[in-house]
Design a protein around this motif. Structure first.
Motif, PDB file in Angstrom:
ATOM      1  N   ALA A   1      -7.648  14.759 -15.410  1.00  0.00           N
ATOM      2  CA  ALA A   1      -6.917  15.953 -14.897  1.00  0.00           C
ATOM      3  C   ALA A   1      -7.088  16.012 -13.422  1.00  0.00           C
ATOM      4  CB  ALA A   1      -7.508  17.223 -15.469  1.00  0.00           C
ATOM      5  N   VAL A   2      -8.233  15.947 -12.820  1.00  0.00           N
ATOM      6  CA  VAL A   2      -8.497  15.988 -11.450  1.00  0.00           C
ATOM      7  C   VAL A   2      -7.951  14.985 -10.702  1.00  0.00           C
ATOM      8  CG1 VAL A   2     -10.446  15.763  -9.551  1.00  0.00           C
ATOM      9  CG2 VAL A   2     -10.797  17.214 -11.693  1.00  0.00           C
ATOM     10  N   ASN A   3      -7.985  13.752 -11.173  1.00  0.00           N
ATOM     11  CA  ASN A   3      -7.256  12.666 -10.559  1.00  0.00           C
ATOM     12  C   ASN A   3      -5.838  12.924 -10.421  1.00  0.00           C
ATOM     13  OD1 ASN A   3      -5.893   9.485 -11.408  1.00  0.00           O
ATOM     14  ND2 ASN A   3      -7.108   9.912  -9.322  1.00  0.00           N
ATOM     15  N   SER A   4      -5.384  13.233 -11.464  1.00  0.00           N
ATOM     16  CA  SER A   4      -3.738  13.554 -11.460  1.00  0.00           C
ATOM     17  C   SER A   4      -3.430  15.020 -10.253  1.00  0.00           C
ATOM     18  CB  SER A   4      -3.232  13.949 -12.989  1.00  0.00           C
ATOM     19  OG  SER A   4      -3.419  12.795 -13.785  1.00  0.00           O
ATOM     20  N   GLY A   5      -4.250  15.781 -10.495  1.00  0.00           N
ATOM     21  CA  GLY A   5      -3.743  16.905  -9.767  1.00  0.00           C
ATOM     22  C   GLY A   5      -4.152  16.634  -8.447  1.00  0.00           C
ATOM     23  N   VAL A   6      -5.205  16.005  -7.742  1.00  0.00           N
ATOM     24  CA  VAL A   6      -5.186  15.659  -6.344  1.00  0.00           C
ATOM     25  C   VAL A   6      -3.840  14.888  -6.023  1.00  0.00           C
ATOM     26  CG1 VAL A   6      -6.695  14.481  -4.685  1.00  0.00           C
ATOM     27  CG2 VAL A   6      -7.703  15.631  -6.403  1.00  0.00           C
ATOM     28  N   CYS A   7      -3.563  13.678  -6.948  1.00  0.00           N
ATOM     29  CA  CYS A   7      -2.482  12.969  -6.104  1.00  0.00           C
ATOM     30  C   CYS A   7      -1.283  13.753  -6.154  1.00  0.00           C
ATOM     31  CB  CYS A   7      -2.597  11.974  -7.099  1.00  0.00           C
ATOM     32  SG  CYS A   7      -3.796  10.885  -7.025  1.00  0.00           S
ATOM     33  N   VAL A   8      -0.920  14.705  -7.175  1.00  0.00           N
ATOM     34  CA  VAL A   8       0.225  15.574  -7.178  1.00  0.00           C
ATOM     35  C   VAL A   8       0.241  16.313  -6.066  1.00  0.00           C
ATOM     36  CG1 VAL A   8       1.512  17.057  -8.406  1.00  0.00           C
ATOM     37  CG2 VAL A   8       0.813  15.300  -9.514  1.00  0.00           C
ATOM     38  N   LEU A   9      -0.842  16.913  -5.600  1.00  0.00           N
ATOM     39  CA  LEU A   9      -0.858  17.966  -4.790  1.00  0.00           C
ATOM     40  C   LEU A   9      -1.048  17.635  -3.128  1.00  0.00           C
ATOM     41  CD1 LEU A   9      -3.565  20.604  -6.432  1.00  0.00           C
ATOM     42  CD2 LEU A   9      -1.060  20.723  -6.049  1.00  0.00           C
ATOM     43  N   LEU A  10      -1.587  16.454  -3.110  1.00  0.00           N
ATOM     44  CA  LEU A  10      -1.696  15.908  -1.730  1.00  0.00           C
ATOM     45  C   LEU A  10      -0.812  14.779  -1.263  1.00  0.00           C
ATOM     46  CD1 LEU A  10      -5.749  16.117  -1.374  1.00  0.00           C
ATOM     47  CD2 LEU A  10      -3.907  17.929  -0.600  1.00  0.00           C
ATOM     48  N   GLN A  11      -0.167  14.037  -2.247  1.00  0.00           N
ATOM     49  CA  GLN A  11       0.496  13.045  -1.819  1.00  0.00           C
ATOM     50  C   GLN A  11       1.769  13.275  -0.720  1.00  0.00           C
ATOM     51  OE1 GLN A  11       0.023   9.471  -2.938  1.00  0.00           O
ATOM     52  NE2 GLN A  11       1.276   9.277  -1.284  1.00  0.00           N
ATOM     53  N   SER A  12       2.318  14.147  -0.909  1.00  0.00           N
ATOM     54  CA  SER A  12       3.503  14.693   0.008  1.00  0.00           C
ATOM     55  C   SER A  12       2.693  14.930   1.545  1.00  0.00           C
ATOM     56  CB  SER A  12       4.388  15.696  -0.382  1.00  0.00           C
ATOM     57  OG  SER A  12       5.001  15.275  -1.615  1.00  0.00           O
ATOM     58  N   ARG A  13       1.768  15.741   1.205  1.00  0.00           N
ATOM     59  CA  ARG A  13       1.216  16.442   2.537  1.00  0.00           C
ATOM     60  C   ARG A  13       0.605  15.184   3.480  1.00  0.00           C
ATOM     61  NH1 ARG A  13      -2.629  21.609   2.115  1.00  0.00           N
ATOM     62  NH2 ARG A  13      -0.443  22.332   1.543  1.00  0.00           N
ATOM     63  N   ILE A  14      -0.079  14.192   2.842  1.00  0.00           N
ATOM     64  CA  ILE A  14      -0.780  13.238   3.545  1.00  0.00           C
ATOM     65  C   ILE A  14       0.373  12.020   3.900  1.00  0.00           C
ATOM     66  CG2 ILE A  14      -2.404  11.432   3.176  1.00  0.00           C
ATOM     67  CD1 ILE A  14      -4.249  13.378   1.856  1.00  0.00           C
ATOM     68  N   GLY A  15       0.955  11.698   2.774  1.00  0.00           N
ATOM     69  CA  GLY A  15       1.894  10.706   2.882  1.00  0.00           C
ATOM     70  C   GLY A  15       2.844  10.679   3.863  1.00  0.00           C
ATOM     71  N   SER A  16       3.487  11.694   4.317  1.00  0.00           N
ATOM     72  CA  SER A  16       4.393  12.069   5.077  1.00  0.00           C
ATOM     73  C   SER A  16       3.688  11.725   6.643  1.00  0.00           C
ATOM     74  CB  SER A  16       4.942  13.551   5.193  1.00  0.00           C
ATOM     75  OG  SER A  16       3.898  14.501   5.319  1.00  0.00           O
ATOM     76  N   ARG A  17       2.516  11.685   6.794  1.00  0.00           N
ATOM     77  CA  ARG A  17       1.987  11.548   8.092  1.00  0.00           C
ATOM     78  C   ARG A  17       1.725   9.710   8.346  1.00  0.00           C
ATOM     79  NH1 ARG A  17      -3.027  15.262   6.962  1.00  0.00           N
ATOM     80  NH2 ARG A  17      -3.836  14.022   8.708  1.00  0.00           N
ATOM     81  N   VAL A  18       1.991   9.173   7.241  1.00  0.00           N
ATOM     82  CA  VAL A  18       1.779   7.844   7.683  1.00  0.00           C
ATOM     83  C   VAL A  18       3.015   6.969   7.525  1.00  0.00           C
ATOM     84  CG1 VAL A  18       0.541   5.786   6.544  1.00  0.00           C
ATOM     85  CG2 VAL A  18      -0.349   7.989   6.151  1.00  0.00           C
ATOM     86  N   GLU A  19       3.486   6.784   8.818  1.00  0.00           N
ATOM     87  CA  GLU A  19       4.954   6.371   8.739  1.00  0.00           C
ATOM     88  C   GLU A  19       4.813   4.918   9.544  1.00  0.00           C
ATOM     89  OE1 GLU A  19       8.716   6.518   8.363  1.00  0.00           O
ATOM     90  OE2 GLU A  19       7.988   8.702   8.784  1.00  0.00           O
ATOM     91  N   THR A  20       4.314   4.526  10.399  1.00  0.00           N
ATOM     92  CA  THR A  20       4.470   3.161  11.036  1.00  0.00           C
ATOM     93  C   THR A  20       3.359   2.154  10.355  1.00  0.00           C
ATOM     94  OG1 THR A  20       2.725   3.429  12.704  1.00  0.00           O
ATOM     95  CG2 THR A  20       5.015   4.269  13.069  1.00  0.00           C
ATOM     96  N   PRO A  21       3.545   1.001  10.632  1.00  0.00           N
ATOM     97  CA  PRO A  21       2.466  -0.106   9.979  1.00  0.00           C
ATOM     98  C   PRO A  21       1.042   0.212  10.636  1.00  0.00           C
ATOM     99  CG  PRO A  21       4.392  -1.117  10.533  1.00  0.00           C
ATOM    100  CD  PRO A  21       4.771   0.281  11.197  1.00  0.00           C
ATOM    101  N   ARG A  22       1.022   0.756  11.982  1.00  0.00           N
ATOM    102  CA  ARG A  22      -0.129   0.798  12.510  1.00  0.00           C
ATOM    103  C   ARG A  22      -1.059   2.159  11.890  1.00  0.00           C
ATOM    104  NH1 ARG A  22      -0.407   0.589  18.746  1.00  0.00           N
ATOM    105  NH2 ARG A  22       0.262  -1.673  17.919  1.00  0.00           N
ATOM    106  N   GLN A  23      -0.208   3.078  11.474  1.00  0.00           N
ATOM    107  CA  GLN A  23      -0.954   4.286  10.807  1.00  0.00           C
ATOM    108  C   GLN A  23      -1.298   3.733   9.496  1.00  0.00           C
ATOM    109  OE1 GLN A  23       2.569   6.689  11.205  1.00  0.00           O
ATOM    110  NE2 GLN A  23       1.637   7.769  13.098  1.00  0.00           N
ATOM    111  N   GLY A  24      -0.403   2.710   8.673  1.00  0.00           N
ATOM    112  CA  GLY A  24      -0.635   2.372   7.458  1.00  0.00           C
ATOM    113  C   GLY A  24      -1.950   1.669   7.465  1.00  0.00           C
TER     114      GLY A  24
ATOM    115  N   PHE B   1       2.822   2.067   1.099  1.00  0.00           N
ATOM    116  CA  PHE B   1       4.474   2.416   1.602  1.00  0.00           C
ATOM    117  C   PHE B   1       4.701   2.124   2.842  1.00  0.00           C
ATOM    118  CE2 PHE B   1       4.541   5.904  -1.951  1.00  0.00           C
ATOM    119  CZ  PHE B   1       5.226   5.187  -2.895  1.00  0.00           C
ATOM    120  N   ALA B   2       3.746   2.262   3.847  1.00  0.00           N
ATOM    121  CA  ALA B   2       3.700   2.311   5.081  1.00  0.00           C
ATOM    122  C   ALA B   2       4.294   0.799   5.650  1.00  0.00           C
ATOM    123  CB  ALA B   2       2.810   3.008   6.249  1.00  0.00           C
ATOM    124  N   LEU B   3       3.101   0.057   4.936  1.00  0.00           N
ATOM    125  CA  LEU B   3       3.057  -1.559   5.311  1.00  0.00           C
ATOM    126  C   LEU B   3       3.946  -2.211   4.568  1.00  0.00           C
ATOM    127  CD1 LEU B   3      -0.810  -1.555   5.969  1.00  0.00           C
ATOM    128  CD2 LEU B   3       0.997  -2.095   7.431  1.00  0.00           C
ATOM    129  N   GLY B   4       4.128  -1.728   3.037  1.00  0.00           N
ATOM    130  CA  GLY B   4       4.975  -2.643   2.056  1.00  0.00           C
ATOM    131  C   GLY B   4       6.447  -2.752   2.428  1.00  0.00           C
TER     132      GLY B   4
END
Length: 431
Positions: A260-283, A335-338
């Motif tokens: 439950a904790v694993n799923s909750g952290v991923c659901v709650l934080l993916q958009s917030r953190i993932g939107s900040r990783v845009e370029t290959p260098r950031q990736g 996502f950023a590198l792939g």
């Protein structure tokens, strides 16, 4: 304009409009079905179809390894004929193969259907990845992070729904789960057909060929790294539950709590953190950070065997929280590198190889984790954490290598032959 349409909101999560909304909803629906089926699949095959567990394992291994063969060919088809057409075909195939599971009665039939299903799933990953790349818009990282948030949420809801069939433990109950998963693929296909444009293939340079991705050494290197780092997923889903059950005094409900904790952290934080990783260098930097977080989480998981029974659940939750944060950074880097290292005209081919690398890592993970790590005990956990840190440390150099290679290739071509769009841009021509 993007800023004028707030899009649809589901439980506080914003869904953009247009093709991105359709892709998110389609992915969410299909992953609810996956959660329904995957939770109960092994029990259905062993308790209802009455196949021995060893035979199920062999059949799934054959299916998984054979399925890897579809990645690059399906990606090439997506690049040549358009990703939507190929993805719709694979979704229809998955609906058909999933429905066929309700009528199997032998190991041969099970293995054949499972193999066809894995071929379709691998092809779907390649074509779907290419379609996501074309629909990513002006902020691709934010869209992909939001997409993964809803994918995770769909799996969680499907897993919860499967609990009813597990409690009933009857053939009709399992049949409902399987047919619901088949229906989810069909519904996803209809949503994509209605809401996603039929993007036309992009022009390709003369030097492009069907296996061009294999000569892209930086990308192949990253695929190998990402496949190796993929061991972290089964660290939580496979290794930690075994460790908690066999080596600690933690209550049985601790396993459910860490899921439950694993799923909750991923659901709650993916958009917030993932939107900040845009370029290959950031990736690359995100990949390194993920490895460091896993370096912290693995020893914490090992320590659950050395604390009192009343402390073990709290320590397990802490360890999984750190690990899940690493998972969010790792998937954002993927996502950023792939996507970012792949030329736009060959996204299907590149996503095909990317999926092959990840699936190969997942196929090897159970053997590595249950023998090497469990066999060594505490030392195995420490080595696993060090392994993740070492793999993550290679992220920034590989990203820099890829950018240098892409720059040299670009300077070596005339302007009119440069088909790749600048970072963050995706052409959106439709038929």
């Amino acid at each position: 304009m993007v800023g004028k349409d707030p899009g649809l909101r589901i439980s506080g999560l914003q869904v953009p409009s247009g093709p991105q909304r359709a892709l998110i909803i389609a992915s969410f629906v299909s992953r609810v079905g996956n959660g329904l089926f995957n939770t109960a699949a092994v029990l259905y095959f062993t308790l209802v179809v009455h196949l021995p567990a060893a035979e199920v394992g062999v059949g799934l291994t054959i299916a998984g390894l054979t399925g890897l063969l579809a990645g690059i060919p399906a990606g090439n088809l997506a690049d040549r004929y358009g990703p939507r057409t190929v993805w719709l075909t694979t979704l229809a195939m998955q609906a058909a193969t999933m429905a066929a599971f309700v009528v199997i009665h032998s190991w041969v039939a099970f293995t054949l259907i499972a193999t066809l299903d894995r071929l379709a799933a691998t092809a779907s990953g390649a074509a779907g990845g290419a379609l996501i790349a074309r629909a990513s818009g002006e902020r691709p990282a934010a869209f992909r992070a939001r997409l993964r948030t809803f994918v995770n949420l769909g799996v969680v809801l499907g897993t919860l729904g499967a609990a009813f069939a597990l409690s009933a433990n009857t053939r009709p109950a399992y049949t409902v789960l399987i047919l619901a998963n088949a229906a989810s693929f069909a519904c996803a296909a209809l949503i994509v057909l209605a809401g996603v444009p039929n993007y036309q293939p992009l022009p390709r340079p003369e030097e492009h060929h069907r296996w061009a991705v294999l000569s892209d050494r930086p990308f192949v290197s990253f695929v190998a790294l990402y496949g190796a780092m993929g061991l972290q997923y089964q660290t939580v889903s496979l290794l930690l539950p075994i460790w908690l059950s066999a080596h600690t005094n933690a209550p049985r409900w601790t396993v459910a709590a860490v899921y439950a904790v694993n799923s909750g952290v991923c659901v709650l934080l993916q958009s917030r953190i993932g939107s900040r990783v845009e370029t290959p260098r950031q990736g690359g930097r995100a990949f390194r950070l993920a490895g460091l977080l896993f370096l912290v989480s693995c020893p914490l998981m090992a320590l659950t065997a050395d604390v009192p029974v009343w402390t073990a659940p709290g320590l397990a939750v802490l360890a999984v929280s750190v690990h899940s944060l690493g998972e969010v950074w790792e998937s954002s880097a993927g996502f950023a590198l792939g996507f970012g290292l792949a030329p736009d005209h060959a996204q299907g081919q590149y996503q095909g190889l990317f999926g092959i690398g990840f699936d190969a890592g997942q196929a090897l993970a159970p053997v590595i984790l249950t023998t090497a790590v469990l066999g060594l005990g505490h030392a195995g956990w420490l080595l696993l954490g060090a392994f993740f840190a070492a793999v993550g440390a290679a992220g920034p150099p590989v990203a820099a290598w890829a950018e240098r290679t892409a720059a040299r290739a670009s300077y070596g071509r005339p302007n009119e032959a440069r088909c790749s769009a600048p970072p963050g841009f995706r052409e959106s021509q439709t038929s």
